[in-house]
Design an enzyme around this catalytic site. Structure first.
Site, PDB file in Angstrom:
ATOM      1  N   THR A 118      42.908  37.745  37.815  1.00 12.53           N
ATOM      2  CA  THR A 118      42.629  38.920  38.652  1.00 12.53           C
ATOM      3  C   THR A 118      43.084  40.205  37.968  1.00 12.53           C
ATOM      4  O   THR A 118      44.028  40.176  37.160  1.00 12.53           O
ATOM      5  CB  THR A 118      43.372  38.773  40.009  1.00 12.53           C
ATOM      6  N   ASP A 119      42.448  41.305  38.326  1.00 13.20           N
ATOM      7  CA  ASP A 119      42.888  42.605  37.785  1.00 13.20           C
ATOM      8  C   ASP A 119      44.284  42.981  38.286  1.00 13.20           C
ATOM      9  O   ASP A 119      44.924  43.871  37.745  1.00 13.20           O
ATOM     10  CB  ASP A 119      41.876  43.717  38.125  1.00 13.20           C
ATOM     11  N   GLU A 120      44.742  42.275  39.343  1.00 15.25           N
ATOM     12  CA  GLU A 120      46.053  42.630  39.906  1.00 15.25           C
ATOM     13  C   GLU A 120      47.199  42.350  38.936  1.00 15.25           C
ATOM     14  O   GLU A 120      48.306  42.855  39.130  1.00 15.25           O
ATOM     15  CB  GLU A 120      46.273  41.918  41.248  1.00 15.25           C
ATOM     16  N   TYR A 163      52.105  37.558  44.542  1.00 17.28           N
ATOM     17  CA  TYR A 163      50.796  36.971  44.179  1.00 17.28           C
ATOM     18  C   TYR A 163      50.424  37.330  42.744  1.00 17.28           C
ATOM     19  O   TYR A 163      50.096  36.461  41.931  1.00 17.28           O
ATOM     20  CB  TYR A 163      49.712  37.482  45.141  1.00 17.28           C
ATOM     21  N   LYS A 205      49.876  34.982  39.320  1.00 17.56           N
ATOM     22  CA  LYS A 205      48.627  34.937  38.536  1.00 17.56           C
ATOM     23  C   LYS A 205      48.905  35.323  37.079  1.00 17.56           C
ATOM     24  O   LYS A 205      48.360  34.722  36.152  1.00 17.56           O
ATOM     25  CB  LYS A 205      47.579  35.869  39.144  1.00 17.56           C
TER      26      LYS A 205
HETATM   27  N1  NAD Z   1      38.901  37.240  46.137  1.00 22.26           N
HETATM   28  C1  NAD Z   1      39.003  38.136  45.165  1.00 22.26           C
HETATM   29  O1  NAD Z   1      38.667  39.296  45.358  1.00 22.26           O
HETATM   30  C2  NAD Z   1      39.500  37.718  43.804  1.00 22.26           C
HETATM   31  C3  NAD Z   1      39.422  38.628  42.756  1.00 22.26           C
HETATM   32  C4  NAD Z   1      39.841  38.244  41.474  1.00 22.26           C
HETATM   33  C5  NAD Z   1      40.332  36.949  41.292  1.00 22.26           C
HETATM   34  N2  NAD Z   1      40.422  36.090  42.335  1.00 22.26           N
HETATM   35  C6  NAD Z   1      40.903  34.729  42.061  1.00 22.26           C
HETATM   36  O2  NAD Z   1      39.830  33.855  42.304  1.00 22.26           O
HETATM   37  C7  NAD Z   1      40.303  32.592  42.760  1.00 22.26           C
HETATM   38  C8  NAD Z   1      39.630  32.223  44.057  1.00 22.26           C
HETATM   39  O3  NAD Z   1      39.889  33.255  45.019  1.00 22.26           O
HETATM   40  P1  NAD Z   1      39.244  33.199  46.470  1.00 22.26           P
HETATM   41  O4  NAD Z   1      39.187  34.575  46.965  1.00 22.26           O
HETATM   42  O5  NAD Z   1      38.034  32.344  46.437  1.00 22.26           O
HETATM   43  O6  NAD Z   1      40.416  32.426  47.239  1.00 22.26           O
HETATM   44  P2  NAD Z   1      40.377  31.579  48.562  1.00 22.26           P
HETATM   45  O7  NAD Z   1      41.747  31.783  49.121  1.00 22.26           O
HETATM   46  O8  NAD Z   1      39.191  31.856  49.397  1.00 22.26           O
HETATM   47  O9  NAD Z   1      40.235  30.074  48.039  1.00 22.26           O
HETATM   48  C9  NAD Z   1      41.260  29.383  47.396  1.00 22.26           C
HETATM   49  C10 NAD Z   1      40.948  27.892  47.479  1.00 22.26           C
HETATM   50  O10 NAD Z   1      41.990  27.192  46.790  1.00 22.26           O
HETATM   51  C11 NAD Z   1      42.372  26.081  47.571  1.00 22.26           C
HETATM   52  N3  NAD Z   1      43.766  25.753  47.265  1.00 22.26           N
HETATM   53  C12 NAD Z   1      44.872  26.470  47.604  1.00 22.26           C
HETATM   54  N4  NAD Z   1      45.972  25.855  47.160  1.00 22.26           N
HETATM   55  C13 NAD Z   1      45.558  24.730  46.513  1.00 22.26           C
HETATM   56  C14 NAD Z   1      46.233  23.688  45.822  1.00 22.26           C
HETATM   57  N5  NAD Z   1      47.566  23.673  45.722  1.00 22.26           N
HETATM   58  N6  NAD Z   1      45.498  22.702  45.248  1.00 22.26           N
HETATM   59  C15 NAD Z   1      44.142  22.700  45.378  1.00 22.26           C
HETATM   60  N7  NAD Z   1      43.456  23.644  46.038  1.00 22.26           N
HETATM   61  C16 NAD Z   1      44.152  24.651  46.597  1.00 22.26           C
HETATM   62  C17 NAD Z   1      42.170  26.522  49.020  1.00 22.26           C
HETATM   63  O11 NAD Z   1      42.064  25.416  49.904  1.00 22.26           O
HETATM   64  C18 NAD Z   1      40.905  27.348  48.903  1.00 22.26           C
HETATM   65  O12 NAD Z   1      39.768  26.545  49.101  1.00 22.26           O
HETATM   66  C19 NAD Z   1      41.822  32.727  42.886  1.00 22.26           C
HETATM   67  O13 NAD Z   1      42.402  32.175  41.736  1.00 22.26           O
HETATM   68  C20 NAD Z   1      42.048  34.244  42.931  1.00 22.26           C
HETATM   69  O14 NAD Z   1      43.298  34.572  42.400  1.00 22.26           O
HETATM   70  C21 NAD Z   1      40.009  36.435  43.590  1.00 22.26           C
END
Ligand code: NAD
Length: 339
Positions: free
Chosen positions: A125-127, A153, A157
């Site tokens: 993530t950009d964070e 968080y 990451k």
């Molecule tokens: N949403 C955003 O804007 C964004 C932006 C940049 C990066 N990301 C990254 O993208 C990825 C997905 O983000 P998202 O928004 O889809 O998140 P989300 O919270 O919707 O989904 C996360 C998924 O991971 C699963 N999970 C959590 N803990 C787990 C574990 N211990 N073992 C197995 N599965 C587990 C959850 O059940 C869920 O289905 C993350 O790594 C996040 O850091 C998200």
């Protein structure tokens, strides 16, 4: 080609699996997800009859489960989306973020090393870069910007990224990392800003806006994130980090106004609440590397992405309703007291 996608029952992971199943009819995909509060295997119910897609429930930090799975499946590619992903929750339960995001990544890296996967891709993530000043619009995050995370968080990451890079350097594991800006689109859990707004506006409920509402986010429609990851997996160079962003910078108040206008709801629903502790002021991605090296470009404008998102939530009311019940109620009351 056999892919392991972790966290594929969450927002971006489920969009990514749908994208890959459709684009690569010869790929086999295994989705491992713990089904935490935001995971929902039904997000991919349309793939139930698809023999080359399988769902396995499990935690990525459970090393014996992960090792057994790798022994049995012999994956070619691993894409790690699984994470605790919400900054607000990391302020109340940081330990959970370290277990999943750091130890879970370590468990996947170990298994990838042992079983010789051809590519390990870490979704970041950009964070991890921290934040930028509000009024310095020329300043953006590039891949060599310093790592300076603000929240537990973001720290988790950043730690996972550094670990993945260490596995590349120390063990020659073919690792790539992508750092994307804020995503929005179908299947996003309503604790996140855009679906939170949509859900509450449609119910004529007050919408919380942190602080002065001037914090800026750089929005990307989720399908454009998926296409970028696809390109990195197939053309990206190992050991490299790729920033992904759509250059759509809007303050939270601007984003709120766009959505309220489209839903024909009054701005009076917006309610300023006490700011998030340590709230990052501005994120902005410089996507020059992925654009010039891999030829990636987003295909959705912000207006098109918002329209597609509103349309999806409009036609998936039951999905949203289900998410808004149960644990969510307690979370919302604790995060936005009095609303
Ligand atoms: N949403 C955003 O804007 C964004 C932006 C940049 C990066 N990301 C990254 O993208 C990825 C997905 O983000 P998202 O928004 O889809 O998140 P989300 O919270 O919707 O989904 C996360 C998924 O991971 C699963 N999970 C959590 N803990 C787990 C574990 N211990 N073992 C197995 N599965 C587990 C959850 O059940 C869920 O289905 C993350 O790594 C996040 O850091 C998200």
């Amino acid at each position: 080609m056999k892919l392991l996608v972790t966290g594929g029952a969450g927002f971006i992971g489920s969009n990514f699996i749908a994208y890959m199943v459709q684009k690569y009819p010869e790929y086999e995909i295994v989705n491992v997800d713990a089904l935490t509060y935001c995971g929902n295997a039904d997000n991919l119910a349309v793939l139930e009859e698809t023999a080359r897609y399988r769902f396995v429930q499990g935690r990525i930090e459970d090393k014996s489960f992960i090792m057994d799975l790798f022994e049995k499946e012999r994956f070619d590619i691993v894409v790690n989306f699984a994470a605790e992903s919400h900054v607000d929750r990391s302020l109340t339960e940081p330990g959970r973020f370290l277990i999943t995001n750091v130890l879970g990544t370590e468990s996947l890296l170990e298994a990838s090393r042992k079983y010789g996967v051809k590519r390990y891709h870490q979704i970041s993530t950009d964070e991890v870069y921290g934040d930028l000043p509000l009024h310095e619009s020329a300043m953006k995050f590039s891949e060599d910007s310093p790592i300076c995370p603000s929240s537990p968080y973001a720290v988790s990451k950043a730690s996972a990224d550094l670990l993945a890079l260490a596995y590349h350097r120390s063990f020659d594991l073919p690792v790539t990392i992508s750092r994307c800006s804020n995503n929005y689109g179908p299947y996003q859990f309503p604790e996140k800003f855009i679906p939170l707004m949509i859900g509450r506006a449609e119910r004529n409920q007050k919408i919380p806006i942190y602080g002065d509402g001037q914090n800026v986010r750089d929005w990307l429609y989720v399908e454009d994130h998926c296409s970028a990851i696809d390109m990195i997996l197939h053309q990206g160079r190992c050991g490299e980090i790729y920033n992904i962003g759509g250059c759509n910078e809007y303050s939270n108040l601007q984003t709120a106004s766009v959505i309220l206008e489209k839903l024909q709801k009054p701005e009076s629903l917006l309610t300023f609440v006490r700011d998030r502790s340590g709230h990052d002021r501005r994120y902005a991605i410089n996507p020059a590397k992925i654009e010039s090296e891999l030829g990636w470009k987003p295909s959705y404008t912000f207006a098109e992405g918002i329209d597609a998102t509103l349309q999806w939530y409009r036609t998936h009311q039951a999905w949203l309703e289900e998410r808004l019940n149960g644990e969510y109620q307690a979370y919302f009351a604790a995060t936005y007291p009095g609303l």
